[in-house]
Design a protein around this motif. Structure first.
Motif, PDB file in Angstrom:
ATOM      1  N   ARG A  37       0.833  -1.211   0.000  1.00 37.65           N
ATOM      2  CA  ARG A  37       0.000   0.000   0.000  1.00 37.65           C
ATOM      3  C   ARG A  37       0.863   1.256   0.000  1.00 37.65           C
ATOM      4  O   ARG A  37       0.654   2.180  -0.791  1.00 37.65           O
ATOM      5  CB  ARG A  37      -0.910  -0.004   1.228  1.00 37.65           C
ATOM      6  CG  ARG A  37      -1.784   1.249   1.324  1.00 37.65           C
ATOM      7  CD  ARG A  37      -2.274   1.512   2.732  1.00 37.65           C
ATOM      8  NE  ARG A  37      -1.144   1.660   3.646  1.00 37.65           N
ATOM      9  CZ  ARG A  37      -1.180   1.317   4.925  1.00 37.65           C
ATOM     10  NH1 ARG A  37      -2.265   0.785   5.457  1.00 37.65           N
ATOM     11  NH2 ARG A  37      -0.119   1.482   5.691  1.00 37.65           N
ATOM     12  N   ASP A  38       1.851   1.291   0.869  1.00 40.49           N
ATOM     13  CA  ASP A  38       2.722   2.466   0.954  1.00 40.49           C
ATOM     14  C   ASP A  38       3.518   2.666  -0.334  1.00 40.49           C
ATOM     15  O   ASP A  38       3.741   3.799  -0.761  1.00 40.49           O
ATOM     16  CB  ASP A  38       3.669   2.338   2.150  1.00 40.49           C
ATOM     17  CG  ASP A  38       2.923   2.343   3.484  1.00 40.49           C
ATOM     18  OD1 ASP A  38       1.733   2.722   3.517  1.00 40.49           O
ATOM     19  OD2 ASP A  38       3.539   1.944   4.495  1.00 40.49           O
ATOM     20  N   ARG A  41       1.230   4.181  -3.028  1.00 42.05           N
ATOM     21  CA  ARG A  41       1.067   5.617  -2.747  1.00 42.05           C
ATOM     22  C   ARG A  41       2.322   6.398  -3.121  1.00 42.05           C
ATOM     23  O   ARG A  41       2.238   7.494  -3.675  1.00 42.05           O
ATOM     24  CB  ARG A  41       0.736   5.817  -1.272  1.00 42.05           C
ATOM     25  CG  ARG A  41      -0.649   5.342  -0.920  1.00 42.05           C
ATOM     26  CD  ARG A  41      -0.912   5.464   0.559  1.00 42.05           C
ATOM     27  NE  ARG A  41      -2.286   5.085   0.879  1.00 42.05           N
ATOM     28  CZ  ARG A  41      -2.755   4.991   2.111  1.00 42.05           C
ATOM     29  NH1 ARG A  41      -1.962   5.229   3.148  1.00 42.05           N
ATOM     30  NH2 ARG A  41      -4.002   4.654   2.315  1.00 42.05           N
ATOM     31  N   ILE A  44       2.658   6.760  -7.026  1.00 45.91           N
ATOM     32  CA  ILE A  44       1.732   7.776  -7.546  1.00 45.91           C
ATOM     33  C   ILE A  44       2.207   9.166  -7.143  1.00 45.91           C
ATOM     34  O   ILE A  44       2.202  10.094  -7.967  1.00 45.91           O
ATOM     35  CB  ILE A  44       0.295   7.508  -7.051  1.00 45.91           C
ATOM     36  CG1 ILE A  44      -0.249   6.244  -7.698  1.00 45.91           C
ATOM     37  CG2 ILE A  44      -0.619   8.686  -7.326  1.00 45.91           C
ATOM     38  CD1 ILE A  44      -0.343   6.289  -9.217  1.00 45.91           C
ATOM     39  N   GLY A  45       2.633   9.324  -5.927  1.00 49.26           N
ATOM     40  CA  GLY A  45       3.125  10.629  -5.481  1.00 49.26           C
ATOM     41  C   GLY A  45       4.354  11.089  -6.251  1.00 49.26           C
ATOM     42  O   GLY A  45       4.527  12.281  -6.518  1.00 49.26           O
ATOM     43  N   SER A  51      -1.568  15.025  -9.502  1.00 48.56           N
ATOM     44  CA  SER A  51      -2.358  14.114  -8.678  1.00 48.56           C
ATOM     45  C   SER A  51      -3.274  14.889  -7.734  1.00 48.56           C
ATOM     46  O   SER A  51      -2.864  15.864  -7.113  1.00 48.56           O
ATOM     47  CB  SER A  51      -1.438  13.218  -7.854  1.00 48.56           C
ATOM     48  OG  SER A  51      -2.189  12.424  -6.980  1.00 48.56           O
ATOM     49  N   GLY A  53      -4.632  13.210  -5.274  1.00 47.72           N
ATOM     50  CA  GLY A  53      -4.496  12.449  -4.042  1.00 47.72           C
ATOM     51  C   GLY A  53      -5.593  11.421  -3.842  1.00 47.72           C
ATOM     52  O   GLY A  53      -5.561  10.649  -2.897  1.00 47.72           O
ATOM     53  N   ALA A  56      -4.262   7.655  -4.231  1.00 49.00           N
ATOM     54  CA  ALA A  56      -3.423   7.280  -3.084  1.00 49.00           C
ATOM     55  C   ALA A  56      -4.246   7.166  -1.804  1.00 49.00           C
ATOM     56  O   ALA A  56      -4.056   6.229  -1.023  1.00 49.00           O
ATOM     57  CB  ALA A  56      -2.301   8.297  -2.901  1.00 49.00           C
ATOM     58  N   SER A  57      -5.166   8.083  -1.597  1.00 55.91           N
ATOM     59  CA  SER A  57      -5.942   8.058  -0.356  1.00 55.91           C
ATOM     60  C   SER A  57      -6.907   6.881  -0.297  1.00 55.91           C
ATOM     61  O   SER A  57      -7.269   6.425   0.782  1.00 55.91           O
ATOM     62  CB  SER A  57      -6.712   9.365  -0.173  1.00 55.91           C
ATOM     63  OG  SER A  57      -7.757   9.476  -1.116  1.00 55.91           O
ATOM     64  N   THR A  59      -6.250   3.890  -1.695  1.00 59.08           N
ATOM     65  CA  THR A  59      -5.496   2.637  -1.717  1.00 59.08           C
ATOM     66  C   THR A  59      -5.418   2.126  -0.289  1.00 59.08           C
ATOM     67  O   THR A  59      -4.978   2.829   0.605  1.00 59.08           O
ATOM     68  CB  THR A  59      -4.092   2.851  -2.304  1.00 59.08           C
ATOM     69  OG1 THR A  59      -4.226   3.381  -3.611  1.00 59.08           O
ATOM     70  CG2 THR A  59      -3.319   1.557  -2.357  1.00 59.08           C
ATOM     71  N   THR A  72      -7.304  -0.629  -4.640  1.00 58.15           N
ATOM     72  CA  THR A  72      -7.916   0.695  -4.696  1.00 58.15           C
ATOM     73  C   THR A  72      -9.347   0.523  -5.197  1.00 58.15           C
ATOM     74  O   THR A  72      -9.608   0.624  -6.391  1.00 58.15           O
ATOM     75  CB  THR A  72      -7.109   1.625  -5.628  1.00 58.15           C
ATOM     76  OG1 THR A  72      -5.736   1.545  -5.247  1.00 58.15           O
ATOM     77  CG2 THR A  72      -7.570   3.062  -5.505  1.00 58.15           C
ATOM     78  N   PRO A  98       1.951   1.551 -10.677  1.00 54.26           N
ATOM     79  CA  PRO A  98       2.129   1.560  -9.219  1.00 54.26           C
ATOM     80  C   PRO A  98       2.076   0.173  -8.592  1.00 54.26           C
ATOM     81  O   PRO A  98       2.840  -0.119  -7.662  1.00 54.26           O
ATOM     82  CB  PRO A  98       0.981   2.436  -8.715  1.00 54.26           C
ATOM     83  CG  PRO A  98      -0.043   2.396  -9.794  1.00 54.26           C
ATOM     84  CD  PRO A  98       0.738   2.262 -11.071  1.00 54.26           C
TER      85      PRO A  98
END
Length: 126
Positions: A37-38, A41, A44-45, A51, A53, A56-57, A59, A72, A98
Motif C-alpha cells: 500500500r505504501d 502511494r 503515484i506521489g 495528482s 491524491g 493514493a488516499s 489505496t 484501490t 504503481p
C-alpha cells in the motif's frame, strides 16, 4: 527388560507454538500488504504530475479470509494508471505501474519483514 518413558513438554508439544506461528504468519502477511500500500502511494506521489491524491488516499489493505490484499476499490481509472487498460494501448500514456512497482518492493522487503516477525515469534515461544 527395562522400560523407558519419554515425556514431551513445552510450547512445541502443547500447542502454544502453533498459535504463535499462525499469528506470526498473519502479522507478516499484513505487514507486507501495508508495504505494498505504501509503495503504491509513493509511486503515484512520485510519478503523477497533477495528482489530486484520490487514488493514493483510497489505496488500502483489506483482509478476506486468510488473504490480505492491497487495492484501490471504487476507482474506474486504476487499470489506466497501471497501464493495463485498452485506453493505454491507444494513447501515449502507458501508465505509472504503481502495483507492479509495489510488488517489486514487497518482494524486496519480504526477507526483512519475515526475519523480524520470525524473530519475535521465536522469543514468544521461548
Amino acid at each position: 527388560m527395562a522400560d523407558v518413558d519419554v515425556t514431551l513438554t513445552g510450547p512445541l508439544f502443547d500447542g502454544r507454538a502453533d498459535k504463535v506461528v499462525d499469528s506470526a504468519v498473519d502479522e507478516a502477511a499484513e505487514a507486507l500488504a501495508e508495504v505494498g500500500r505504501d509503495a503504491v502511494r509513493a509511486v503515484i506521489g512520485r510519478k503523477a504530475k497533477r495528482s489530486t491524491g484520490r487514488f493514493a488516499s483510497r489505496t488500502r489493505v483489506d483482509r478476506r479470509g486468510d488473504v490480505f490484499r492491497t487495492h484501490t476499490p471504487g476507482l474506474r481509472y486504476g487499470a489506466w494508471l497501471e497501464g493495463t487498460s485498452r485506453r493505454n494501448q491507444r494513447s501515449t500514456f502507458k501508465g505509472h505501474r504503481p502495483y507492479r512497482e509495489a510488488a517489486q518492493e514487497v518482494q524486496a522487503r519480504l526477507p526483512q519483514v519475515a526475519d523480524q516477525v520470525i524473530g519475535q515469534a521465536i522469543k514468544e515461544i521461548g
